[in-house]
Scaffold this active site. Structure first.
Site, short mmCIF file in Angstrom:
data_model
loop_
_atom_site.label_atom_id
_atom_site.label_comp_id
_atom_site.label_asym_id
_atom_site.label_seq_id
_atom_site.Cartn_x
_atom_site.Cartn_y
_atom_site.Cartn_z
N SER A 1 -0.90 4.31 4.31
CA SER A 1 -2.09 3.47 4.11
C SER A 1 -2.47 2.65 5.34
O SER A 1 -3.56 2.08 5.39
CB SER A 1 -1.86 2.53 2.92
OG SER A 1 -0.76 1.66 3.16
N GLY A 2 -1.57 2.57 6.32
CA GLY A 2 -1.87 1.83 7.54
C GLY A 2 -1.03 0.59 7.75
O GLY A 2 -1.24 -0.16 8.72
N GLY B 1 0.84 -1.18 0.00
CA GLY B 1 0.00 0.00 0.00
C GLY B 1 0.88 1.23 0.00
O GLY B 1 2.04 1.18 0.41
N HIS B 2 0.32 2.34 -0.45
CA HIS B 2 1.13 3.55 -0.53
C HIS B 2 1.43 4.08 0.86
O HIS B 2 0.83 3.65 1.87
CB HIS B 2 0.43 4.61 -1.39
CG HIS B 2 -0.91 5.04 -0.85
ND1 HIS B 2 -1.05 6.02 0.09
CD2 HIS B 2 -2.16 4.59 -1.12
CE1 HIS B 2 -2.33 6.18 0.38
NE2 HIS B 2 -3.03 5.31 -0.34
N GLU C 1 10.22 -3.30 5.10
CA GLU C 1 11.11 -2.88 4.01
C GLU C 1 12.54 -3.35 4.29
O GLU C 1 13.47 -2.53 4.36
CB GLU C 1 11.07 -1.36 3.84
CG GLU C 1 9.73 -0.81 3.42
CD GLU C 1 9.44 -1.02 1.94
OE1 GLU C 1 10.31 -1.53 1.22
OE2 GLU C 1 8.33 -0.68 1.52
#
Length: 284
Positions: A42-43, A38-39, A169
């Protein structure tokens, strides 16, 4: 190996009206490799922070195995949750602090009150799991390469032997070779039986490694699906600011030109299909 179940999970920041997460219902099977995409904003990070017990839900609950955490949970319940779940933060090497690799890796187990023999064994096991030699234990972590430092930081989480490993990430800032090596390590940890939860913006990683993918947008879970189904829906990807992996784009373009191909998620899969059509054999 615990299953993870989220029920009507919501989170709002104190003293604000902003809801970071709204009514997420999700099951992550034991031993799954789940990617969360999600960008920015976005949570994703809020979701995994709740799974790890770093924050408590505003409403709803998190269940990992038999451990349940809701808005009324005490610190002991959050600590019990973190016995199951390990969290590798983005740029984890920035959290290294001890004078030797061994002391850095030992920090978590020592805080759990483990005896020295168990701590020492955990340090050696964790080093082996991340592919670092035992003799590196006596070196300063700050004298290592960037890739090695990141492995040491991951070893510090693995030393506590979590059944669930969250990685935010994990390849951010690494070159292509280090990225490939680190993702192979994550794949090996999954093959050993751990549940992996991976936050990533790299759709190639989702396509290659994940069995389940969760799409977040505006604090809501808008999809829980497979990589194949996700990447086949270009409209949905555009709506959620996500890109197709290169192999998916290329295979779709070739099929549009009349070349008979099955959907391919990775370049390796695509090459395997193209080799016979080109009259050659794919190099192994």
């Amino acid at each position: 190996m615990p299953e993870i179940k989220l029920t009507d999970l919501s989170f709002s920041y104190a003293n604000t009206n902003r809801q970071a997460l709204s009514k997420v219902n999700l099951t992550i099977p034991q031993g799954a490799f789940t990617a969360i995409v999600g960008h920015t904003g976005s949570g994703k990070s809020t979701l995994v922070s709740l799974i790890d017990g770093l924050i408590k839900p505003t409403t709803g609950q998190v269940q990992v195995g038999t451990t349940v955490v809701d808005a009324s949970a005490k610190r002991s319940a959050l600590a019990k949750l973190r016995h199951h779940v390990g969290f590798v933060f983005q740029f984890p090497e920035q959290q290294l602090f001890a004078e030797t690799v061994a002391k850095d890796i030992a920090f978590g187990p020592e805080n759990l009150g483990w005896p020295s023999e168990k701590v020492n064994a955990a340090v050696q096991r964790a080093l082996a799991e991340v592919g670092l030699p035992a003799e590196i234990a006596s070196r300063s972590p700050f004298m290592l390469s960037g890739g090695q430092m990141r492995r040491v930081a991951i070893a510090g989480v693995l030393a506590m032997d979590p059944a669930v490993l969250i990685l935010d990430e994990p390849t951010a800032g690494l070159d292509a070779q280090s990225t490939d090596q680190l993702m192979k390590l994550v794949s090996q940890l999954h093959a050993q039986g751990r549940t992996i939860i991976l936050i990533t913006h790299q759709m190639e990683q989702v396509a290659r490694y994940a069995s389940q993918v969760i799409v977040m947008n505006g604090g809501q879970m808008v999809a829980a699906t497979t990589p194949a189904k996700l990447f086949a829906n270009a409209t949905f990807l555009n709506q959620n600011h996500l890109a197709q992996p290169a192999a998916v784009r290329i295979s779709q373009q070739l099929r549009a030109r009349g070349i008979a191909l099955d959907p391919a998620l990775t370049l390796t899969e695509l090459a395997s299909q193209l080799a016979p059509l080109l009259g050659g054999k794919r190099n192994e």
